[in-house]
Design a protein around this motif. Sequence first.
Motif: not given
Length: 226
Positions: A8-11, A59-61, A181-182
Amino acid sequence: MSGISWHYVLKFIITGDAGVGKSSLLVRLTDQRFLANPDPTLGVEFGSKLITIPEENKVVKLQCWDTAGTESFRSITRSYYRGAAGCLLVYDVTSRQSFVNARSWLADVRQHADPHLTCILVGNKADLASGDAPAVTLPSDTFGRQVSTEEAELWAKEEGLLFVEASAKSGQGVQEAFEVACRDILRKVREGVFEDDRSPGVKLSKPLANGVDLNQQSKSTQCCGT
């Protein structure tokens, strides 16, 4: 991971008063170093980081937008709130006024950001805190803690915020704040609160032909906000 560099990409947005250490928190996260005297943020600064959440097997970006804390840039920084999945609301544990002002920043976030956004209250500069907060507000140049952990934790609970104290100087609690938070955002994804590829702040990764080194440090770049 079958060619997937991240799941995932998280803003994220980082907000709060000027001088509370927002830029230093971002640099500590992305570059593992401390900025003793960072230049004031003009508009926004951007940084990214790959984080592994083992219990989720993900794994998150993180795409992090560090917003200016001065009133003159407030109209610009508000535009970056839109579509964010996560927010670090930062105050300085040695500055009572920055904690009081956090209420105004939170109101801004809630007005302009996704209503399902995960917000974590971060008490920065914990390395400068010594003992309990005083019963009365001290002058701004007085060294030491002015906001107790208990008071900040209680306010965070009342507002439905996550909470952690951190130190950009020592690194204490910095990655923890983003990881906590993630985890909450990923929980919301599982529960359907955030929809894959339909929520602006949460993007599902597509398989890539060649993966990237997950240990590669991401660079932090500056954006003028225009």
